[in-house]
Design an enzyme around this catalytic site. Structure first.
Site, PDB file in Angstrom:
ATOM      1  NE  ARG A   7      -4.214  -1.822   1.838  1.00 31.49           N
ATOM      2  CZ  ARG A   7      -4.178  -2.884   2.648  1.00 31.49           C
ATOM      3  NH1 ARG A   7      -3.285  -2.965   3.603  1.00 31.49           N
ATOM      4  NH2 ARG A   7      -5.066  -3.842   2.503  1.00 31.49           N
ATOM      5  CE  LYS A  36      -1.651  12.686 -15.150  1.00 37.92           C
ATOM      6  NZ  LYS A  36      -1.991  12.832 -16.578  1.00 37.92           N
ATOM      7  CD  GLU A  91       5.488  15.082 -23.378  1.00 38.22           C
ATOM      8  OE1 GLU A  91       4.810  16.097 -23.137  1.00 38.22           O
ATOM      9  OE2 GLU A  91       4.985  13.954 -23.538  1.00 38.22           O
ATOM     10  CE  LYS A 140       3.874  16.844 -15.231  1.00 38.52           C
ATOM     11  NZ  LYS A 140       3.964  15.615 -15.977  1.00 38.52           N
ATOM     12  CD  GLU A 147      -5.047  14.359 -16.405  1.00 38.57           C
ATOM     13  OE1 GLU A 147      -4.634  13.331 -15.853  1.00 38.57           O
ATOM     14  OE2 GLU A 147      -4.850  14.613 -17.600  1.00 38.57           O
ATOM     15  NE  ARG A 155      -0.801  15.918 -13.820  1.00 43.01           N
ATOM     16  CZ  ARG A 155      -0.072  15.259 -12.929  1.00 43.01           C
ATOM     17  NH1 ARG A 155      -0.369  15.345 -11.660  1.00 43.01           N
ATOM     18  NH2 ARG A 155       0.969  14.536 -13.300  1.00 43.01           N
ATOM     19  CG  ASN A 215      -4.074  14.739 -22.927  1.00 43.02           C
ATOM     20  OD1 ASN A 215      -3.185  13.885 -22.940  1.00 43.02           O
ATOM     21  ND2 ASN A 215      -5.283  14.525 -23.418  1.00 43.02           N
ATOM     22  CG  HIS A 225       0.073  13.731 -24.642  1.00 42.03           C
ATOM     23  ND1 HIS A 225       0.686  14.957 -24.764  1.00 42.03           N
ATOM     24  CD2 HIS A 225       0.977  12.922 -24.040  1.00 42.03           C
ATOM     25  CE1 HIS A 225       1.898  14.896 -24.223  1.00 42.03           C
ATOM     26  NE2 HIS A 225       2.102  13.678 -23.787  1.00 42.03           N
ATOM     27  CG  HIS A 259      -1.479   8.794 -25.320  1.00 39.53           C
ATOM     28  ND1 HIS A 259      -2.153   9.287 -24.230  1.00 39.53           N
ATOM     29  CD2 HIS A 259      -0.176   8.775 -24.966  1.00 39.53           C
ATOM     30  CE1 HIS A 259      -1.294   9.546 -23.252  1.00 39.53           C
ATOM     31  NE2 HIS A 259      -0.084   9.254 -23.688  1.00 39.53           N
ATOM     32  CG  HIS A 264       5.516   9.549 -25.104  1.00 33.49           C
ATOM     33  ND1 HIS A 264       4.174   9.282 -25.239  1.00 33.49           N
ATOM     34  CD2 HIS A 264       5.600  10.678 -24.339  1.00 33.49           C
ATOM     35  CE1 HIS A 264       3.467  10.193 -24.578  1.00 33.49           C
ATOM     36  NE2 HIS A 264       4.313  11.046 -24.026  1.00 33.49           N
TER      37      HIS A 264
END
Lengths: 357, 357
Positions: free
Chosen positions: B117, B138, B180, B220, B230, B234, B238, B241, B245, B258
């Site tokens: 955990r 993230k 990025e 960032k 998000e 935030r 994206n 993306h 993606h 990427h």
């Protein structure tokens, strides 16, 4: 209806306890949702899934029925659920409902915690045992090498406990659930402990069960509000679990009910506590109550070394030393670091005490 | 050395950027640890693992070397790492170090988030691209049906960025990282955008890279401090993306870097923005810069319907409608919900524009 409120670190949520809640679950939704996904097991599905789906008839609702039992809390089923979530097109504005006992709550909760980095979920416990796991935001799956080793802290949007779903529990499930109620009473409230120990589980009026569950949840809620991430007093809830988890792992998950193993662990904790603090605790009284109610005390098999090795996989341990919750007196828990030698010796003397009449 | 501080919802942590940090990493530990586990990939291990392990010589340190590449960010490697963690006897007081690029950071971060955990971890990014993924908490693994679909928000104890580790990057990795940086500049700072677009990636002075990385991380950091989970701004990160993606998923993870896919996505976002807001954005300028620096703009293959279907798996979508980040002007992002018909038409006109000289 009884209602409790819990302040988690991320948000507040309600626990509602009463009769017939499964037929009005949408009344408790705190957000609007794009779709709803009910996860349950085959036993619960036969009895209560229809009612819940009927209540959700105005929603875009999916459901998944998993095999019943601890083996379902695995990474394989976790992965399968992720695939289904994507196939159903669930997005971040979906709600997951965990309808079932602790296995479903823990697994579905971990899916909710990690699908798209977290979606809303609610717990609908259908066993007495799940009063414990459904409150406090601990979610997890098992690893073949240890229980609950993969998981998160992720609070639900609510816990909705329909007392009517408890009438279908069998004796073993009642025993299993009551062990955690005994544990909560032992760490904080001697009066509740006495009340439970005067109860015969074979003849249990629903009103008494509801009273005991409410007390147990209240104790649990107070603890997790003060220590959500288990850095301090939340560890007291581990009373009985050092041996309990080891026994489950040793016998194979599912071959002994979680609470049955915890019950033996509670008795062991009293045994060790009596010796460590040179005091008298209600060991014999608890042993008698467990016997009267058919807890499988004979299940403590395996040599001491094997059991010790399983205990050392516990995630509460520090630097390979066992951290054990003991009781100075009923209502006064304390954590002690134990040596391997002491544990072996206590296991041995405990086994002897178990067979004495 | 440059140092930035980030306030996450659970705790504050530092980002330190400078030369030779890998040789003094223990100076930055904020807790005492029972043991340390370094996770890296085979490429990084050859170059920098020795230095890091030497610095950890006073600690009880383990390490795991994984295959390089996006395929490693899978549930199988995740499960393998969990098994190793248990086998190493790591407890809740262990520290995990993610030494590598975004794949290692995301995977190891998700292991840290969910082992028992949650245990402490730090990020030691070794690529330009990882300036983005290492900041903001993230963490995730991929599902065969979509990227980063399984994960959490789980902030590190620190991000320690050794600029010396960037000198071994190849051209493709530099291109991928810079996409990025362009994105961060586009959503918030026209001056940095202009500075990057005057830079030739084939001939990059380390001081300039450090400057660009610091600016990117600053942008960032500001965004994620204001919207860690998000729910709002935030999502601007994206930008590029939605198509990026989809293109990675379409071509197969790892067959396009990427950032290369994101670069094509950024150009697409400018194309759509120009049309939606009936304005002129630096589309041609960016296209030219991407061509000069050998971004694989020809990789946008596949018919529109296939690409659209992949876009609709994006976890930012709501009720199956694509949410796309657009620019009203440079530095002014906005989120628009797009119809399928519009997306198909924009994809088609974008493809035509790509082949025009």
């Amino acid at each position: 209806m009884e209602e409790l409120n819990i302040q988690a670190s991320t948000h507040a949520y309600s626990i509602v306890i009463g009769e017939g809640i499964r037929n009005q679950i949408t009344d408790y939704f705190t957000n609007s949702y794009s779709s709803i996904w009910v996860i349950t097991d085959e036993n619960v599905a036969k009895l209560y899934l229809g009612d819940v789906l009927e209540t959700l008839s105005d929603f875009h609702a999916h459901h998944t029925i998993l095999p019943a039992g601890e083996q379902t809390k695995s990474i394989d089923y976790y992965n399968q659920l992720m695939t289904e979530a994507i196939a159903y097109g669930l997005d971040r504005h979906s709600l997951l409902i965990a309808l079932g006992g602790g296995v479903i709550g823990d697994l579905a909760g971990f899916v909710a915690a990690t699908y798209m980095r977290g979606i809303d979920y609610i717990q609908m416990p259908t066993t007495i045992l799940a009063h414990d796991s459904s409150v406090g935001g601990k979610v997890a799956i098992n690893h073949p090498l240890g229980k609950n080793l993969i998981g998160s802290f992720y609070a639900p949007q609510g816990v909705f406990y329909d007392m009517e779903t408890l009438i279908t529990l069998n004796d073993r499930e009642i025993r299993s659930g009551y062990a955690e109620l005994v544990k909560e009473a032992l760490i904080s409230d001697e009066a509740i402990y006495r009340s439970i120990l005067t109860t015969n589980l074979q003849n249990l009026p629903p009103s008494i069960t509801q009273e005991h569950i409410c007390s147990g949840i209240q104790i649990k809620a107070q603890v997790v509000e003060q220590d959500e991430k288990e850095n301090g007093m939340r560890q007291y809830l581990n009373l009985g679990h050092t041996l309990g988890h080891a026994l489950e792992a040793h016998l194979g998950y599912g071959s002994i009910a979680h609470g049955e193993a915890v019950a033996i662990g509670l008795l062991f904790a009293l045994h060790v506590s009596e010796s460590v603090f040179d005091t008298t605790l209600p060991f014999l009284q608890l042993k008698q109550w467990l016997e009267t109610n058919h807890y499988p005390l004979h299940s403590l098999t395996g040599d001491q070394q094997t059991i010790l090795a399983k205990m050392k996989n516990d995630k509460k341990n520090k630097q390979h030393r066992i951290q054990m919750v003991l009781l100075e007196q009923v209502g006064k828990p304390i954590i002690k670091q134990m040596t391997d030698e002491d544990m072996l010796s206590y296991l041995s003397s405990f086994k002897r005490k178990l067979v004495n009449k």
